[in-house]
Design a protein around this motif. Structure first.
Motif, short mmCIF file in Angstrom:
data_model
loop_
_atom_site.label_atom_id
_atom_site.label_comp_id
_atom_site.label_asym_id
_atom_site.label_seq_id
_atom_site.Cartn_x
_atom_site.Cartn_y
_atom_site.Cartn_z
N ILE A 68 9.10 -15.07 1.07
CA ILE A 68 9.77 -16.36 1.30
C ILE A 68 9.35 -16.86 2.67
O ILE A 68 9.59 -16.19 3.69
CB ILE A 68 11.29 -16.22 1.20
N GLY A 69 8.74 -18.03 2.70
CA GLY A 69 8.20 -18.60 3.93
C GLY A 69 6.72 -18.27 4.06
O GLY A 69 6.36 -17.12 4.32
N CYS A 70 5.87 -19.26 3.86
CA CYS A 70 4.43 -19.01 3.78
C CYS A 70 3.67 -19.55 4.98
O CYS A 70 2.56 -20.11 4.85
CB CYS A 70 3.86 -19.58 2.47
N GLY A 71 4.25 -19.41 6.16
CA GLY A 71 3.55 -19.76 7.39
C GLY A 71 2.59 -18.67 7.81
O GLY A 71 2.23 -17.78 7.03
N PHE A 72 2.20 -18.70 9.08
CA PHE A 72 1.15 -17.82 9.60
C PHE A 72 1.43 -16.34 9.34
O PHE A 72 0.57 -15.61 8.86
CB PHE A 72 0.99 -18.06 11.11
N ILE A 73 2.64 -15.88 9.64
CA ILE A 73 2.91 -14.45 9.59
C ILE A 73 2.92 -13.93 8.16
O ILE A 73 2.72 -12.73 7.92
CB ILE A 73 4.25 -14.12 10.29
N ALA A 74 3.13 -14.79 7.17
CA ALA A 74 3.16 -14.35 5.78
C ALA A 74 1.84 -13.72 5.36
O ALA A 74 1.82 -12.81 4.51
CB ALA A 74 3.50 -15.53 4.86
N LYS A 75 0.72 -14.17 5.93
CA LYS A 75 -0.58 -13.60 5.55
C LYS A 75 -0.68 -12.13 5.93
O LYS A 75 -1.34 -11.35 5.24
CB LYS A 75 -1.71 -14.42 6.17
N LYS A 76 -0.04 -11.75 7.04
CA LYS A 76 -0.03 -10.33 7.42
C LYS A 76 0.72 -9.51 6.39
O LYS A 76 0.33 -8.38 6.07
CB LYS A 76 0.59 -10.15 8.81
N HIS A 77 1.81 -10.05 5.88
CA HIS A 77 2.56 -9.34 4.84
C HIS A 77 1.74 -9.22 3.56
O HIS A 77 1.70 -8.15 2.94
CB HIS A 77 3.87 -10.08 4.56
N ALA A 78 1.09 -10.30 3.17
CA ALA A 78 0.28 -10.28 1.96
C ALA A 78 -0.84 -9.26 2.07
O ALA A 78 -1.12 -8.51 1.12
CB ALA A 78 -0.27 -11.67 1.68
N LEU A 79 -1.51 -9.23 3.21
CA LEU A 79 -2.61 -8.28 3.41
C LEU A 79 -2.09 -6.85 3.40
O LEU A 79 -2.74 -5.95 2.83
CB LEU A 79 -3.31 -8.58 4.74
N ALA A 80 -0.93 -6.63 4.01
CA ALA A 80 -0.35 -5.29 4.01
C ALA A 80 -0.01 -4.84 2.59
O ALA A 80 -0.30 -3.70 2.20
CB ALA A 80 0.90 -5.27 4.88
N MET B 200 1.44 -22.57 -0.30
CA MET B 200 1.42 -21.44 -1.23
C MET B 200 0.10 -21.31 -1.96
O MET B 200 -0.12 -20.30 -2.66
CB MET B 200 2.57 -21.58 -2.23
N GLU B 201 -0.78 -22.28 -1.82
CA GLU B 201 -2.03 -22.25 -2.58
C GLU B 201 -2.87 -21.02 -2.28
O GLU B 201 -3.47 -20.43 -3.20
CB GLU B 201 -2.84 -23.53 -2.30
N TYR B 202 -2.93 -20.62 -1.03
CA TYR B 202 -3.70 -19.42 -0.66
C TYR B 202 -3.22 -18.21 -1.44
O TYR B 202 -4.03 -17.40 -1.93
CB TYR B 202 -3.57 -19.17 0.85
N TYR B 203 -1.91 -18.06 -1.60
CA TYR B 203 -1.34 -16.86 -2.23
C TYR B 203 -1.48 -16.91 -3.75
O TYR B 203 -1.68 -15.87 -4.38
CB TYR B 203 0.12 -16.71 -1.82
N THR B 204 -1.38 -18.10 -4.30
CA THR B 204 -1.56 -18.20 -5.75
C THR B 204 -3.01 -17.99 -6.13
O THR B 204 -3.32 -17.35 -7.15
CB THR B 204 -1.07 -19.57 -6.26
N GLU B 205 -3.93 -18.50 -5.31
CA GLU B 205 -5.36 -18.37 -5.61
C GLU B 205 -5.90 -16.99 -5.29
O GLU B 205 -6.73 -16.44 -6.03
CB GLU B 205 -6.15 -19.43 -4.84
N THR B 206 -5.44 -16.40 -4.19
CA THR B 206 -5.96 -15.10 -3.75
C THR B 206 -5.31 -13.93 -4.47
O THR B 206 -5.99 -12.96 -4.82
CB THR B 206 -5.76 -14.93 -2.22
N TYR B 207 -4.02 -14.01 -4.71
CA TYR B 207 -3.28 -12.87 -5.26
C TYR B 207 -2.71 -13.13 -6.64
O TYR B 207 -2.15 -12.21 -7.25
CB TYR B 207 -2.14 -12.48 -4.31
#
Length: 346
Positions: free
Chosen positions: A6-18, A38-45
């Motif tokens: 929840i919350g897809c700003g800068f720090i969310a990418k660290k969580h996704a990568l982890a 949210m496009e980065y997360y839907t497309e990447t993951y």
């Protein structure tokens, strides 16, 4: 385990990568009020996108939620997540007030979900080594410590979003940048007893402080200096923690507190000290902190244990930061008490 963010700003990418690096974890959902983020997360993951957190939490496939919103929104969202019976990874600081913090911890406890706070610096190699040296009493009686964060965050950093640098949703350098080091100081030194602090907003056009300095007396009698700023020109200058003991001196330093700048221990010979220094040089970051936080939360869920960084740990770090703010505002010495539950910078 299936994760949502929840919350897809800068720090969310660290969580996704982890999450991506952990075989037993999968990112399946993200939530933000701005669909484009949210496009980065839907497309990447392949994560499912939601613009409403309540709708997201109806997803019965979700096990754990990473909360990466502005800090001022942590409490109501964490309560939602706990009531939905999802475990919680909560970005620092745990909240902006102790009252909000107690609500978060109570919601997690009453709904039987695990809560961990993201203080990832604990897992850096030099920090882990130092904690072990302290636990083994190899530094002897501690005299005092220095905790420094002198970084650069230009005005453009604060202009990225209207909540940055505000007292309600973000706080200043102590609450935002330096709270990780405050957490380490507490982890190393134990319970604080009293605080005296001064702060200022010198160079950045923000509501909160961009420079702070203060002194802590711990229950052990040891003292510590804490200095933090985002006003250094032209880039990050120093992040360090130094501990002075009767039988040893340790300084973890550099621009990001990664390496031993000083390691002298009476009861370790030169070969043993060099082995520790080289271990840190070879792998200064260790396993990325966000990954370790999430891995250990999964372990705590599977084995019904407390996470390595608990809600109470997050509360202790917040309490100390708020005591610094109170001291600076009242120009007085502030005693730390667990009974002080309404202290706030707002």
């Amino acid at each position: 385990m299936n994760f949502g963010i929840i919350g897809c700003g800068f720090i969310a990418k660290k969580h996704a990568l982890a999450i991506e690096k952990i075989p037993s974890a999968k990112l399946v959902a993200v939530c933000d009020r701005v669909p484009e983020t949210m496009e980065y997360y839907t497309e990447t993951y392949g994560a499912k996108a939601y613009t409403d957190s309540i709708e997201m939490l109806k997803n019965t496939d979700l096990d754990v939620i990473c909360i990466c919103t502005p800090s001022g929104l942590h409490a109501p969202i964490a309560e939602q997540v706990a009531k939905a019976k999802k475990h919680i990874v909560l970005e620092k600081p745990i909240a902006m007030t102790l009252e909000e913090t107690d609500r978060i911890i109570e919601a997690a406890n009453s709904n039987n979900v695990k809560l961990t706070i993201v203080h990832p610096n604990r897992f850096r190699t030099a920090v882990q080594v130092t904690k072990k040296l302290l636990d083994q009493n190899l530094l002897g009686k501690i005299s005092h410590a220095n905790c420094l964060v002198n970084w650069n965050r230009g005005q453009e950093y604060y202009n990225q979003a209207p909540w940055r640098g505000t007292k309600t949703h973000d706080g200043g350098v102590l609450m935002n940048q330096s709270i990780h080091n405050v957490d380490l100081l507490l982890w190393f030194m134990g319970k604080p007893k009293e605080i005296f602090s001064m702060e200022a907003t010198r160079l950045r056009d923000i509501e909160a402080e961009d420079v702070s300095t203060g002194v802590i007396r711990f229950e052990s009698g040891a003292l510590a200096n804490v200095q933090a700023s985002t006003t250094v020109y032209p880039k990050n200058f120093e992040e360090s923690i130094t501990i002075f003991g009767e039988k040893g001196t340790v300084k973890i330093g550099g621009a990001n507190a990664l390496y031993f700048e000083k390691l002298e221990i009476e009861d370790l010979n030169e070969s043993e000290i060099n082995e520790l220094i080289n271990r840190v040089k070879d792998d200064p970051w260790g396993t990325p902190g966000h990954q370790r936080i999430i891995e250990e939360l999964i372990y705590s869920i599977e084995n019904n244990l407390e996470p390595s960084v608990t809600g109470e740990d997050g509360k202790n770090a917040l309490n100390l930061v708020l005591a610094f703010y109170e001291s600076a505002e009242t120009k007085s010495l502030v005693s730390i008490s667990e009974k002080t539950i309404k202290r706030s910078l707002i």
